[in-house]
Design a protein around this motif. Structure first.
Motif, mmCIF file in Angstrom:
data_model
loop_
_atom_site.group_PDB
_atom_site.id
_atom_site.type_symbol
_atom_site.label_atom_id
_atom_site.label_comp_id
_atom_site.label_asym_id
_atom_site.label_seq_id
_atom_site.Cartn_x
_atom_site.Cartn_y
_atom_site.Cartn_z
ATOM 1 N N PRO A 288 -2.247 -19.037 38.440
ATOM 2 C CA PRO A 288 -3.519 -19.744 38.625
ATOM 3 C C PRO A 288 -4.735 -19.021 38.045
ATOM 4 C CG PRO A 288 -2.233 -19.793 40.635
ATOM 5 C CD PRO A 288 -1.512 -18.880 39.690
ATOM 6 N N GLU A 289 -4.760 -17.720 38.093
ATOM 7 C CA GLU A 289 -5.903 -16.968 37.578
ATOM 8 C C GLU A 289 -5.968 -16.989 36.052
ATOM 9 O OE1 GLU A 289 -3.884 -16.052 39.927
ATOM 10 O OE2 GLU A 289 -5.124 -15.585 41.663
ATOM 11 N N LEU A 290 -4.862 -17.334 35.400
ATOM 12 C CA LEU A 290 -4.854 -17.412 33.946
ATOM 13 C C LEU A 290 -4.919 -18.863 33.487
ATOM 14 C CD1 LEU A 290 -2.339 -14.630 32.873
ATOM 15 C CD2 LEU A 290 -4.795 -14.713 32.494
ATOM 16 N N ALA A 291 -3.821 -19.599 33.704
ATOM 17 C CA ALA A 291 -3.746 -20.996 33.294
ATOM 18 C C ALA A 291 -4.204 -21.160 31.847
ATOM 19 C CB ALA A 291 -4.546 -21.886 34.236
ATOM 20 N N VAL A 292 -3.471 -20.514 30.941
ATOM 21 C CA VAL A 292 -3.799 -20.557 29.513
ATOM 22 C C VAL A 292 -2.549 -20.927 28.720
ATOM 23 C CG1 VAL A 292 -5.673 -18.872 29.642
ATOM 24 C CG2 VAL A 292 -3.345 -18.082 29.246
#
Length: 89
Positions: free
Chosen positions: A72-76
């Motif tokens: 979730p903190e990335l989502a890339v």
């Protein structure tokens, strides 16, 4: 950005949950649309990394059919041959 030589923070690799959470905290403090910042803090490189040639493809957060990091903190968007210091199996 990766092909243009973006310098990222590949070290230190988080060795325990506390260090892993510290990287996540740093990511949470970035604006949601700061793709470059996310790539730098998470230490992405566009090739396998480490003694075992770890890749996003084997990471528990990698969504194969979407070529996406589900952390979730990335989502890339990511390629299967990439790696980052939040890699987990």
């Amino acid at each position: 950005m990766m092909e243009d030589g973006l310098k990222t923070q590949t070290e230190p690799f988080p060795e325990d949950h506390v260090q892993f959470e510290a990287v996540l905290k740093e990511l949470r403090e970035l604006p949601e649309d700061d793709l470059e910042g996310k790539l730098v803090v998470s230490g992405f490189v566009d090739h396998p990394y480490g003694e075992d040639d770890q890749r996003c493809l084997e990471c528990m957060y990698y969504l194969v059919h979407r070529k996406w990091c589900d952390l979730p903190e990335l989502a890339v968007p990511v390629e299967p041959e990439w790696w980052c210091r939040l890699w987990r199996i």
